[in-house]
Design an enzyme around this catalytic site. Structure first.
Site, PDB file in Angstrom:
ATOM      1  N   SER A   1     -34.087  40.103 -25.526  1.00 26.85           N
ATOM      2  CA  SER A   1     -34.094  40.023 -26.984  1.00 26.85           C
ATOM      3  C   SER A   1     -32.804  40.648 -27.508  1.00 26.85           C
ATOM      4  CB  SER A   1     -35.341  40.710 -27.557  1.00 26.85           C
ATOM      5  OG  SER A   1     -35.419  40.529 -28.948  1.00 26.85           O
ATOM      6  N   THR A   2     -32.895  41.726 -28.281  1.00 27.45           N
ATOM      7  CA  THR A   2     -31.702  42.343 -28.859  1.00 27.45           C
ATOM      8  C   THR A   2     -30.724  42.765 -27.765  1.00 27.45           C
ATOM      9  OG1 THR A   2     -33.188  43.252 -30.529  1.00 27.45           O
ATOM     10  CG2 THR A   2     -30.931  44.068 -30.522  1.00 27.45           C
TER      11      THR A   2
ATOM     12  N   HIS B   1     -35.089  35.680 -27.491  1.00 30.08           N
ATOM     13  CA  HIS B   1     -35.547  35.565 -28.880  1.00 30.08           C
ATOM     14  C   HIS B   1     -34.391  35.124 -29.775  1.00 30.08           C
ATOM     15  CE1 HIS B   1     -38.709  38.880 -27.854  1.00 30.08           C
ATOM     16  NE2 HIS B   1     -39.088  37.696 -27.428  1.00 30.08           N
TER      17      HIS B   1
ATOM     18  N   MET C   1     -35.729  44.698 -28.276  1.00 29.68           N
ATOM     19  CA  MET C   1     -36.577  45.513 -29.129  1.00 29.68           C
ATOM     20  C   MET C   1     -38.030  45.079 -28.956  1.00 29.68           C
ATOM     21  SD  MET C   1     -36.126  45.858 -33.262  1.00 29.68           S
ATOM     22  CE  MET C   1     -36.298  44.099 -33.504  1.00 29.68           C
TER      23      MET C   1
ATOM     24  N   ASP D   1     -42.467  42.613 -25.955  1.00 27.41           N
ATOM     25  CA  ASP D   1     -42.709  41.280 -25.407  1.00 27.41           C
ATOM     26  C   ASP D   1     -42.200  41.202 -23.967  1.00 27.41           C
ATOM     27  OD1 ASP D   1     -43.381  38.571 -25.259  1.00 27.41           O
ATOM     28  OD2 ASP D   1     -41.435  37.917 -26.043  1.00 27.41           O
TER      29      ASP D   1
END
Length: 356
Positions: free
Chosen positions: A169-170, A195, A288, A291
């Protein structure tokens, strides 16, 4: 004792956007908007005088665009920057460039009904600002990629029996680029959930395909999963591994949020646990939230090897941390160690079925 609020400077040429972001962020007691700027020249002076913790930065601005200003920030005063960009193809390409230069994350600006659309993103924006404040920012002046030191396959290496599932993600744009670009052309088949919105995943897959020895594409439903290929989940649908006879295939579908996301890393990992079992490797990278943690645990319990990015090399040590805490991670490694470890596991038949 309560920690100090995150001090934010908003940089955008739209007075409406500056007003909306100020009101939105100011509602959160953990965030303080300390100033706004309508262009990079004003922003430069306010950075000097106000010393913000985080900057939100529009890409399209007069006098100097956000990309050029970001380059100067990363060269002269590296700090957490959250990009605000449109969902257009041009916006997607520019945002990916910004993430390569050193921006921590981005917020996709709605192309229609801006006021209502941005208001719906209030929770996303506030959480990303807080995550950015805690991120590890590294200067990459000009966004010039380092020379790629591609790995070679070791004797005894066999990729055909292994499926690799990666979630991020991030900070994932940089992390995935670093992992995939060094892999040799005969690498195992790789499925990736990152994401990001749909228009962004198409652009990201194209960018990776242009610099990787493996083929990188946005995944399509029913496509056979082959060695030497990486398949990136579309930004608005889940990616799962499926079987069709003796072959693995991609299954695309479902737009419900799982673990807060679509596409979801948990959805990918659980499908790989079910279909590939101990013929799989799971990798959870910077991001972050949580998930992917439970899905990675399902993979490990099914006999897969599982790797997690360590805190020191993560932009945001969220997803890998949760996975580590629940026992889903077999080995925790720095980002630079992960590609070689993937290939080493493909060589070794020993310990392939390590279980919790």
């Amino acid at each position: 004792m309560a920690s100090n609020p995150v001090r934010v400077l908003i940089v955008d040429d739209s007075a409406l956007i500056r007003k909306m972001l100020t009101e939105m962020l100011s509602r959160d007691p953990d965030i303080e908007v300390i100033g706004t700027a309508q262009d990079p020249y004003v922003a430069r002076e306010k950075i000097k005088s106000l010393n913000p913790d985080v900057i939100t930065l529009d890409i399209e601005m007069p006098k100097m665009d956000g990309i050029e200003f970001l380059k100067k920030i990363m060269k002269l005063r590296p700090m957490p920057v959250l990009m605000v960009s449109s969902l257009t193809q041009q916006g997607a390409d520019a945002t990916l460039h910004a993430l390569e230069i050193g921006a921590v994350d981005y917020v996709a600006k709605p192309t229609q009904d801006l006021q209502h659309g941005l208001a719906e993103k209030c929770e996303e924006i506030t959480s990303k600002v807080k995550a950015a404040a805690a991120a590890r920012v590294q200067s990459r002046p000009g966004g010039k990629p380092a020379r790629i030191q591609r790995l070679s396959s070791a004797p005894g290496y066999r990729s055909t029996e292994t499926v690799v599932a990666i979630g991020a993600s991030t900070g994932g744009v940089e992390a995935l680029t670093n992992v995939l670009t060094v892999l040799p052309p005969d690498s195992p088949a790789i499925l990736v959930t990152q994401h990001m919105p749909a228009s962004f995943t198409r652009s990201f897959a194209r960018r990776l395909d242009g610099i990787c020895a493996i083929n990188v594409t946005e995944a399509r439903d029913g496509v056979r999963v082959l060695p030497g290929h990486a398949y990136l989940a579309p930004g608005d649908q889940h990616l799962q591994l499926s079987r069709s006879g003796a072959n693995y295939t991609c299954r695309i579908g479902g737009q419900e949020r799982v673990s807060g996301h679509c596409p979801s890393v948990d959805v990918l990992f659980r499908s790989v646990a079910d279909c590939a079992g101990n013929n799989a490797i799971g990798v959870i990278l910077t991001g972050m939230g949580k998930d992917g943690a439970k899905g990675l645990l399902a993979m490990r319990q099914a006999g897969a090897r599982t790797l997690g990015q360590n805190e020191a090399s993560s932009v945001v040590y969220g997803m890998p941390r949760v996975a580590q805490e629940i026992g889903a991670v077999e080995e925790q490694l720095s980002l630079s160690q992960i590609p070689r470890r993937i290939l080493e596991i493909c060589v070794s038949e020993k310990g392939k079925a390590i279980r919790v």
